[in-house]
Design an enzyme around this catalytic site. Structure first.
Site, PDB file in Angstrom:
ATOM      1  N   ASP A  42      45.965  41.992  47.246  1.00 45.43           N
ATOM      2  CA  ASP A  42      46.045  41.939  48.711  1.00 45.43           C
ATOM      3  C   ASP A  42      47.444  42.375  49.137  1.00 45.43           C
ATOM      4  O   ASP A  42      48.428  42.188  48.406  1.00 45.43           O
ATOM      5  CB  ASP A  42      45.774  40.509  49.211  1.00 45.43           C
ATOM      6  CG  ASP A  42      45.303  40.472  50.660  1.00 45.43           C
ATOM      7  OD1 ASP A  42      44.147  40.059  50.894  1.00 45.43           O
ATOM      8  OD2 ASP A  42      46.082  40.863  51.554  1.00 45.43           O
ATOM      9  N   ASN A  95      36.841  44.778  49.287  1.00 48.29           N
ATOM     10  CA  ASN A  95      36.548  43.999  50.482  1.00 48.29           C
ATOM     11  C   ASN A  95      37.671  44.030  51.523  1.00 48.29           C
ATOM     12  O   ASN A  95      37.446  43.686  52.682  1.00 48.29           O
ATOM     13  CB  ASN A  95      36.269  42.552  50.013  1.00 48.29           C
ATOM     14  CG  ASN A  95      36.411  41.538  51.085  1.00 48.29           C
ATOM     15  OD1 ASN A  95      35.506  41.378  51.894  1.00 48.29           O
ATOM     16  ND2 ASN A  95      37.542  40.834  51.113  1.00 48.29           N
ATOM     17  N   TYR A 162      35.615  51.484  63.611  1.00 52.77           N
ATOM     18  CA  TYR A 162      35.091  50.425  62.732  1.00 52.77           C
ATOM     19  C   TYR A 162      33.630  50.733  62.369  1.00 52.77           C
ATOM     20  O   TYR A 162      33.222  50.606  61.213  1.00 52.77           O
ATOM     21  CB  TYR A 162      35.217  49.061  63.431  1.00 52.77           C
ATOM     22  CG  TYR A 162      34.989  47.874  62.521  1.00 52.77           C
ATOM     23  CD1 TYR A 162      36.008  47.369  61.705  1.00 52.77           C
ATOM     24  CD2 TYR A 162      33.752  47.242  62.472  1.00 52.77           C
ATOM     25  CE1 TYR A 162      35.791  46.267  60.871  1.00 52.77           C
ATOM     26  CE2 TYR A 162      33.525  46.146  61.644  1.00 52.77           C
ATOM     27  CZ  TYR A 162      34.556  45.661  60.848  1.00 52.77           C
ATOM     28  OH  TYR A 162      34.341  44.575  60.023  1.00 52.77           O
ATOM     29  N   LYS A 166      32.423  51.522  58.553  1.00 49.10           N
ATOM     30  CA  LYS A 166      31.476  50.631  57.860  1.00 49.10           C
ATOM     31  C   LYS A 166      30.161  51.359  57.543  1.00 49.10           C
ATOM     32  O   LYS A 166      29.536  51.071  56.526  1.00 49.10           O
ATOM     33  CB  LYS A 166      31.246  49.361  58.680  1.00 49.10           C
ATOM     34  CG  LYS A 166      32.503  48.471  58.786  1.00 49.10           C
ATOM     35  CD  LYS A 166      33.004  47.996  57.422  1.00 49.10           C
ATOM     36  CE  LYS A 166      34.110  46.957  57.517  1.00 49.10           C
ATOM     37  NZ  LYS A 166      34.592  46.525  56.192  1.00 49.10           N
ATOM     38  N   ILE A 195      31.232  36.025  60.429  1.00 43.05           N
ATOM     39  CA  ILE A 195      31.616  35.050  59.407  1.00 43.05           C
ATOM     40  C   ILE A 195      32.907  34.362  59.851  1.00 43.05           C
ATOM     41  O   ILE A 195      33.843  35.032  60.315  1.00 43.05           O
ATOM     42  CB  ILE A 195      31.832  35.744  58.029  1.00 43.05           C
ATOM     43  CG1 ILE A 195      30.635  36.647  57.662  1.00 43.05           C
ATOM     44  CG2 ILE A 195      32.093  34.691  56.946  1.00 43.05           C
ATOM     45  CD1 ILE A 195      29.306  35.954  57.493  1.00 43.05           C
ATOM     46  N   THR A 197      36.106  33.373  59.521  1.00 48.21           N
ATOM     47  CA  THR A 197      37.291  33.670  58.707  1.00 48.21           C
ATOM     48  C   THR A 197      38.491  33.845  59.646  1.00 48.21           C
ATOM     49  O   THR A 197      38.316  33.918  60.868  1.00 48.21           O
ATOM     50  CB  THR A 197      37.112  35.009  57.948  1.00 48.21           C
ATOM     51  OG1 THR A 197      37.069  36.067  58.927  1.00 48.21           O
ATOM     52  CG2 THR A 197      35.848  35.036  57.111  1.00 48.21           C
TER      53      THR A 197
HETATM   54  P1  NAI Z   1      40.431  38.450  56.744  1.00 53.96           P
HETATM   55  O1  NAI Z   1      41.335  39.089  57.747  1.00 53.96           O
HETATM   56  O2  NAI Z   1      40.307  36.983  56.718  1.00 53.96           O
HETATM   57  O3  NAI Z   1      40.794  38.972  55.285  1.00 53.96           O
HETATM   58  C1  NAI Z   1      41.017  40.343  55.057  1.00 53.96           C
HETATM   59  C2  NAI Z   1      42.058  40.484  53.972  1.00 53.96           C
HETATM   60  O4  NAI Z   1      42.259  41.905  53.758  1.00 53.96           O
HETATM   61  C3  NAI Z   1      43.414  39.895  54.359  1.00 53.96           C
HETATM   62  O5  NAI Z   1      43.870  39.028  53.334  1.00 53.96           O
HETATM   63  C4  NAI Z   1      44.307  41.114  54.511  1.00 53.96           C
HETATM   64  O6  NAI Z   1      45.663  40.866  54.142  1.00 53.96           O
HETATM   65  C5  NAI Z   1      43.647  42.098  53.560  1.00 53.96           C
HETATM   66  N1  NAI Z   1      44.037  43.484  53.862  1.00 53.96           N
HETATM   67  C6  NAI Z   1      44.096  44.091  55.068  1.00 53.96           C
HETATM   68  N2  NAI Z   1      44.559  45.345  54.928  1.00 53.96           N
HETATM   69  C7  NAI Z   1      44.789  45.528  53.600  1.00 53.96           C
HETATM   70  C8  NAI Z   1      45.270  46.613  52.831  1.00 53.96           C
HETATM   71  N3  NAI Z   1      45.647  47.780  53.390  1.00 53.96           N
HETATM   72  N4  NAI Z   1      45.367  46.464  51.492  1.00 53.96           N
HETATM   73  C9  NAI Z   1      45.014  45.292  50.895  1.00 53.96           C
HETATM   74  N5  NAI Z   1      44.577  44.221  51.580  1.00 53.96           N
HETATM   75  C10 NAI Z   1      44.462  44.342  52.917  1.00 53.96           C
HETATM   76  O7  NAI Z   1      38.992  39.117  56.996  1.00 53.96           O
HETATM   77  P2  NAI Z   1      37.528  38.733  56.489  1.00 53.96           P
HETATM   78  O8  NAI Z   1      36.777  38.272  57.671  1.00 53.96           O
HETATM   79  O9  NAI Z   1      37.573  37.945  55.256  1.00 53.96           O
HETATM   80  O10 NAI Z   1      36.975  40.213  56.178  1.00 53.96           O
HETATM   81  C11 NAI Z   1      36.817  40.719  54.884  1.00 53.96           C
HETATM   82  C12 NAI Z   1      35.986  41.982  54.983  1.00 53.96           C
HETATM   83  O11 NAI Z   1      34.730  41.670  55.586  1.00 53.96           O
HETATM   84  C13 NAI Z   1      36.583  43.092  55.835  1.00 53.96           C
HETATM   85  O12 NAI Z   1      36.320  44.339  55.221  1.00 53.96           O
HETATM   86  C14 NAI Z   1      35.830  42.980  57.144  1.00 53.96           C
HETATM   87  O13 NAI Z   1      35.794  44.195  57.849  1.00 53.96           O
HETATM   88  C15 NAI Z   1      34.467  42.554  56.644  1.00 53.96           C
HETATM   89  N6  NAI Z   1      33.628  41.883  57.613  1.00 53.96           N
HETATM   90  C16 NAI Z   1      34.006  40.691  58.168  1.00 53.96           C
HETATM   91  C17 NAI Z   1      33.189  40.067  59.072  1.00 53.96           C
HETATM   92  C18 NAI Z   1      33.526  38.751  59.703  1.00 53.96           C
HETATM   93  O14 NAI Z   1      32.795  38.327  60.613  1.00 53.96           O
HETATM   94  N7  NAI Z   1      34.570  38.048  59.293  1.00 53.96           N
HETATM   95  C19 NAI Z   1      31.908  40.674  59.492  1.00 53.96           C
HETATM   96  C20 NAI Z   1      31.596  41.903  58.815  1.00 53.96           C
HETATM   97  C21 NAI Z   1      32.442  42.479  57.924  1.00 53.96           C
END
Ligand code: NAI
Length: 258
Positions: A42, A95, A162, A166, A195, A197
């Protein structure tokens, strides 16, 4: 899981991007509970170290690496560290992702914001697979799961980048799945709904009103939990899913059901 002869996952290695938070953290912990060693990759430090510490508390093995998925040299270095620490790679959960800063219709969408989102949410997944696949091929089998979204299935008004990223993750998943199916690497995607988060907290502004608006779009009347996505990722990596290839699994409480 893709198990050893004795049915355990001990000795298998999982690489999780975005593992410092939300869905990635829950999945890193789930891999560890299955007995796999985990690499928490990360851009966010020290939160990635916190995930690794949580895994060690469970009695698992983990390392945290700082990795920006848009930088090929970071991705390569993180995977080199994976092999250095644990000797192999069996599973990858690509992810890491970001949400848009603000909504705007396509003609008014800023090019810089388009580039930022496509770079992390789509090109980052490609770069990770590009460097993961040669390592998994060395084991002769393995599985990759990429994170798409409900926005990979339906259009989101005011969110062209986005939505495109996706949708792109699903196309990329299908192409890679066909490229490596005969070599025993299964590539699939998950499409989460809303979700709960830290990302969702930013999206809703963390207010009761913001959360209620999102929940109103969920037929089940609640947001999903990160652990509910983790369970799907673990299943997709398991031998139970041995015939599942190039699939985009929707886990969204019915949000995108028409
Ligand atoms: P989050 O923001 O809690 O976690 C995302 C993580 O990705 C963070 O730890 C961040 O530091 C890391 N990150 C961001 N840019 C980065 C980079 N350039 N290199 C390495 N790490 C990086 O988000 P969440 O909700 O856990 O999302 C995870 C995935 O799920 C994402 O791809 C998001 O688009 C997708 N998603 C989330 C949804 C939701 O409702 N939370 C719904 C649908 C998809």
């Amino acid at each position: 899981m893709t198990t050893n002869e004795n049915g355990s996952c001990i000795g298998k290695v999982a690489f999780v991007t975005g593992g410092a938070s939300g869905i990635g953290r829950a999945t890193a912990l789930a891999f560890a509970r299955e007995g796999a060693s985990v690499v928490v990759a990360d851009v966010s430090e020290p939160s990635n170290q916190e995930t690794a510490r949580m895994i060690e508390e469970l009695g698992g093995q983990a390392i945290a690496v700082r990795c920006d998925v848009t930088r090929a040299e970071d991705v390569k270095a993180a995977l080199d560290k994976t092999v250095e620490a644990f000797g192999r790679l069996d599973f990858a959960f690509n992810n890491a992702g970001i949400e848009p800063r603000k909504a705007a219709p396509t003609a008014e969408y800023e090019e810089e914001e388009w580039n930022r989102i496509i770079d992390i949410n789509l090109r980052g997944v490609f770069l990770c697979m590009k460097h993961e696949i040669p390592l998994i091929l060395k084991q002769g089998r393995g599985a990759i799961v990429n994170t798409s979204s409900g926005a990979g299935i339906i259009g989101i008004k005011g969110s062209p980048a986005y939505t495109a990223a996706k949708h792109g993750v699903i196309g990329l998943t299908k192409a890679a799945a066909l490229d490596y199916a005969a070599q025993n690497i299964r590539v699939n995607a998950v499409c989460p709904g809303y979700i709960d988060t830290p990302m969702m907290g930013r999206f809703t502004g963390g207010t009761d009103e913001g959360r209620a608006k999102v929940i109103a779009e969920e037929p089940v009347g609640r947001m999903g939990k990160p652990e509910e996505i983790a369970a799907a990722v673990i299943w997709l990596c398991s031998d139970a899913a041995a015939f599942v290839v190039g699939h985009a699994m929707v886990i969204d409480g019915g949000q995108t059901v028409q």
